[in-house]
Enzyme design. Structure first.
Site, PDB file in Angstrom:
ATOM      1  N   CYS A  41       0.705  -0.967   0.148  1.00  0.00           N
ATOM      2  CA  CYS A  41       0.040  -0.216   0.001  1.00  0.00           C
ATOM      3  C   CYS A  41       0.847   1.396  -0.101  1.00  0.00           C
ATOM      4  O   CYS A  41       1.233   1.839   1.057  1.00  0.00           O
ATOM      5  CB  CYS A  41      -1.083  -0.033   1.132  1.00  0.00           C
ATOM      6  SG  CYS A  41      -2.064  -1.346   1.161  1.00  0.00           S
ATOM      7  N   GLN A  42       1.244   1.809  -1.203  1.00  0.00           N
ATOM      8  CA  GLN A  42       1.875   2.953  -1.250  1.00  0.00           C
ATOM      9  C   GLN A  42       1.146   4.096  -0.762  1.00  0.00           C
ATOM     10  O   GLN A  42      -0.124   4.125  -1.448  1.00  0.00           O
ATOM     11  CB  GLN A  42       2.708   3.302  -2.679  1.00  0.00           C
ATOM     12  CG  GLN A  42       3.728   2.107  -3.039  1.00  0.00           C
ATOM     13  CD  GLN A  42       4.293   2.559  -4.171  1.00  0.00           C
ATOM     14  OE1 GLN A  42       4.196   3.483  -4.720  1.00  0.00           O
ATOM     15  NE2 GLN A  42       5.210   1.654  -4.839  1.00  0.00           N
TER      16      GLN A  42
END
Length: 659
Positions: A121-122
Site C-alpha cells: 500500500c503505497q
C-alpha cells in the site's frame, strides 16, 4: 576464488527444492479437495501471501487456507510445500487475473469465511488524492500504475468473495505517510460493504514475537461489532532473543570459510528449552536443525564483530576498520543482545546481515535463527537459495502476530440478525457529521470547511492568538461576504483586532491587499503569506483538504472516545490511529476533522471538560473518568469562561460575552 572487494569467496548457496504438501491441490482438483480435505473446515484465502507467515497464523488460529495468491514463484513454492490447498501464481493488479481467481474459487462460493493478506500500500500524495475517488469507484480497474493500487485489488477480491471476515496487515508507514488516507479509504469501503471495522497498531512482541516490530492491522467482520484481542504480554514476560535462538547449536566461525549448513546436528536437552523454543521444535525432525547457515565472514568483519556489544554504534568502531561513511551509515552494524528483543527482521536481511549480528558468535544470523525470530517453526522450510530464504522470511508476517489478529475474528455465539449490524465508529462519525453541519450553519461557520481561500487564510493567520471567541467572531464577520481582500476590508479587520498580537497577525495580510488574483489560486495562498507549517495545514483543512489535524485538542477527543492515553503517549502513531476512527474517509472527512478540532478546543478540555454539551459524550469511553463530579459545576456556571485560542469558539460562550 577470492571475491575482489568483498573480502570473501563469492558463493551462491545450493537451491533447495521442496515437494508439495500432500494435501495441496491444483485448481482443476479444487472441487474434489473441498469435498475431501476441505470438508467441514473453516476456510480462508490469503492474498499477497508470500511464503505463508500469515497463512501459518491463520492455521494456528483455526482456519484452513484454501488458496494463497502471490506473484513470487519462490515464495509460492515454499507455500505449496508447507500448506494444503492451492498456491496460485497470479498478478492481482491485473483485473483479468482477479476474474480468473473468482472462477477458480467458484466451487467454494459462500464457503470462504475469511480473506486475509498484506497488500503493498503505497501512500498517496495529497497532489494525487483528487483521483482517488474515481479509482475506488472502479475498484482498481483504472489502468494507470496498477502496481501502486494493489490495496484496491484486495478490496475487489473481498467484494467478489463476500467473506464473513477480513484481515489486512501492513507496516505503519503505510498510514503515517499520507495521514492514513489509504487506510481510511479501505475502511470506508469495507463499511459500505456491511462490515464493522477496527484499525490498530500492534507491537508484535506483545504477542510473543521476539523482536521490535510494530504493524498496522485492519480487521473487519459482518457478524458482530466486536473485536476483542487476547491480553497482551507484560514487558517482563516478553520473548527475548535468548528464548528464541539460545538453544540452537553454536557454529564454528573461521574468517572467509563457510558458516553452517543445510542440516546441522541438534542436541539440546528438551528440559532446558524455553517455552518458545519448545513450540518451535514441535513436529521438527529430532536431532537435526535445518538451514542453520549464513554468509561467510570477512576478516575485518570478524574483528569488528569481536569488539562489539549490543550498544556499540558504528561510529565507535575503530576508524581503520570502518568501510562506510559514519555520517550516512550511523547504524550500519547492530549486534543483538541476548536479554533483549531482536531488531525487526526485514527483507534487507537478504542483502546483508549487518543489522543482525549474533550476540556472542562473530557472524550474522543464520536462516534458521531469522526464521525463529519471525516465529516460523523449525519444521518450516524455505524454497530456493539462502538469499531467497532470507528474503521470504524478511517479507513475511510473523505467524504468532497473524495468529493473534486472526483469533479476534473467530465467530462468536452472539451473531446478529441480517441487516442488524450497526458498526460503532460509523455511528459515531454519522453523529459527528450531523453536529458539524449544524455548527456550520451557525456562528461557528469560520471553524469548518468549506471556507473560501480568504476566510481560511484569515483564520489560519490568526490561529494561536489568545482572544475571546466573540472578538474572533467579530473579526471574521467583517469579511464574511468577501472573496478577496480589499483595502476597506483589510482596515475593518485591523480595527476589529482586539490586541496588538492580533493586529500584528492581520498586518501579515497587507501583502495581498487589492490582489484579487491571489485568491483564484488557493494552493499558492500559503506561499504568498509566508504561512508556517501549522498555519498552512489549518488553511488546507478549512479549504476542504483531506488531512489529519494533529492538534492536542483533537487528539484528546479521539483518545477519550477510545478510552486510551494516546494523546499523551504515542501521538504520532497510536494517536493518529485513534483519530482516523473518528475522521473516516470520503467527502465529509475534512468536515469531521475540523469538528473534532473544534470540540477539542471548546468542549473536550484537558481540565473540566463540558461533557454534557459534547455531541459525542454518549460514545465516550472515558466520560465517567474525566467528567467526575463536574456536572454540578457546569450547571452552576462555575467553569467554561476562560479565554481560548482565536481558532476556537463556542456559541454559548460568545452569547455570554456579548451580554
Amino acid at each position: 576464488m577470492q571475491g575482489g572487494h568483498y573480502g570473501v569467496p563469492l558463493e551462491r548457496s545450493d537451491y533447495l527444492k521442496l515437494t508439495r504438501n500432500r494435501n495441496s491441490c491444483k485448481p482443476e482438483r479444487f472441487a474434489k479437495w473441498l469435498e475431501g480435505f476441505g470438508s467441514g473446515k473453516r476456510l480462508a484465502v490469503d492474498l499477497f501471501s508470500g511464503a505463508g507467515g500469515l497463512s501459518l497464523g491463520l492455521q494456528r488460529a483455526g482456519w484452513t487456507v484454501a488458496a494463497a495468491v502471490d506473484f513470487d514463484e519462490r515464495a509460492l513454492e515454499t507455500h505449496a510445500a508447507n500448506f494444503p490447498g492451492m498456491s496460485l501464481h497470479m498478478d492481482l493488479g491485473n483485473p483479468d487475473e482477479r476474474d480468473r481467481l473468482e472462477q477458480v474459487l467458484e466451487p467454494a462460493k459462500g464457503k470462504i469465511d475469511l480473506v486475509a493478506g498484506g497488500p503493498p500500500c503505497q501512500p498517496f500524495s495529497r497532489a494525487g488524492r483528487s483521483k482517488i475517488r474515481n479509482l475506488v469507484e472502479y475498484h482498481g480497474r483504472d489502468p494507470h500504475d496498477r502496481r501502486k493500487e494493489l490495496w484496491s485489488a484486495y478490496l475487489d477480491v473481498v467484494r467478489r468473495l463476500e467473506p464473513r471476515a477480513v484481515l489486512m496487515e501492513n507496516v505503519p508507514d503505510m498510514g503515517l505517510g499520507d495521514d492514513f488516507f489509504v487506510v481510511r479509504t479501505i475502511e470506508q469501503q469495507l463499511e459500505e460493504l456491511g462490515y464493522a471495522t477496527q484499525v490498530r497498531l500492534v507491537d508484535a512482541w506483545r504477542y510473543g514475537v521476539p523482536q521490535h516490530r510494530k504493524r498496522l492491522i485492519l480487521l473487519a467482520r459482518k457478524d458482530v461489532d466486536k473485536f476483542e484481542w487476547r491480553q497482551e504480554l507484560a514487558e517482563e514476560d516478553r520473548t527475548t532473543l535468548r528464548d528464541a535462538i539460545g538453544d540452537l547449536p553454536e557454529l564454528p566461525v573461521v574468517p572467509t570459510e563457510r558458516v553452517g549448513d543445510r542440516e546441522w546436528a541438534y542436541s539440546a536437552d528438551p528440559s532446558e528449552l524455553s517455552s518458545f523454543a519448545t513450540d518451535m521444535r514441535k513436529w521438527a525432525r529430532r536431532g537435526v536443525v535445518f538451514d542453520h547457515m549464513t554468509r561467510r565472514v570477512r576478516k575485518d568483519d570478524w574483528e569488528i564483530f569481536d569488539g562489539m556489544d549490543s550498544r556499540t554504534l558504528y561510529s565507535e568502531i575503530s576508524p581503520e576498520l570502518q568501510r562506510y561513511d559514519v555520517k550516512h551509515f550511523t547504524d550500519k552494524y547492530k549486534k543483538l543482545g541476548w536479554g533483549e528483543l531482536s531488531r525487526s527482521i526485514t527483507a534487507h536481511i537478504a542483502k546483508d546481515g549487518y543489522w543482525y549480528i549474533h550476540p556472542d558468535q562473530n557472524r550474522t544470523l543464520t536462516v534458521r535463527e531469522a526464521a525463529r525470530v519471525q516465529t516460523f517453526p523449525d519444521r518450516f522450510r524455505f524454497a530456493g537459495t539462502r538469499s531467497d530464504a532470507f528474503r521470504q522470511i524478511g517479507n513475511a508476517v510473523p505467524p504468532l502476530l497473524g495468529q493473534a489478529a486472526a483469533e479476534v475474528l473467530w465467530p462468536t455465539d452472539q451473531g446478529l440478525a441480517e441487516g442488524a449490524l450497526q458498526p460503532h465508529w460509523r455511528t459515531v462519525r454519522r453523529e459527528l457529521t450531523l453536529w458539524a453541519e449544524r455548527q456550520r450553519e451557525g456562528d461557528e461557520w469560520y471553524q469548518l470547511p468549506k471556507l473560501s481561500p480568504l476566510h481560511a487564510a484569515v483564520v489560519a493567520i490568526l490561529s494561536g492568538t489568545r482572544v475571546q471567541p466573540a472578538q474572533m467572531y467579530k473579526m471574521v464577520e467583517t469579511i464574511r461576504e468577501r472573496s478577496s481582500l480589499t483595502k476597506n476590508a483589510f482596515l475593518a479587520l485591523l480595527e476589529a483586532a482586539p490586541t496588538d498580537a492580533a493586529r500584528a497577525r492581520v498586518d501579515r495580510l497587507s501583502v495581498v491587499v487589492g490582489k484579487s488574483r491571489v485568491w483564484q489560486q488557493p494552493e499558492e495562498v500559503p506561499g504568498h503569506l509566508g504561512m508556517k507549517p501549522g498555519e498552512q495545514r489549518l488553511y488546507q483543512l478549512l479549504t476542504d483538504n483531506d488531512l489529519l489535524w494533529i492538534g492536542q485538542g483533537a487528539l484528546r477527543v479521539a483518545a477519550r472516545l477510545n478510552g486510551s492515553e494516546s494523546d499523551r503517549t504515542n501521538k504520532l502513531s497510536d494517536g493518529r490511529v485513534d483519530l482516523v476512527k473518528l475522521v473516516g474517509a470520503g467527502e465529509e472527512a475534512p468536515l469531521r476533522m475540523a469538528a473534532l478540532r473544534l470540540i477539542g478546543d471548546t468542549l473536550c478540555l484537558a481540565r473540566q471538560p463540558l461533557c454534557e454539551r459534547c455531541p459525542l459524550s454518549a460514545f465516550c469511553a472515558s466520560r465517567d473518568e474525566v467528567s467526575g463530579d463536574l456536572f454540578s459545576d457546569a450547571v452552576s456556571g462555575t467553569h467554561g469562561r476562560a479565554a481560548v485560542p482565536a481558532q476556537t469558539g463556542d456559541p454559548e460562550r460568545r452569547t455570554a460575552t456579548r451580554r
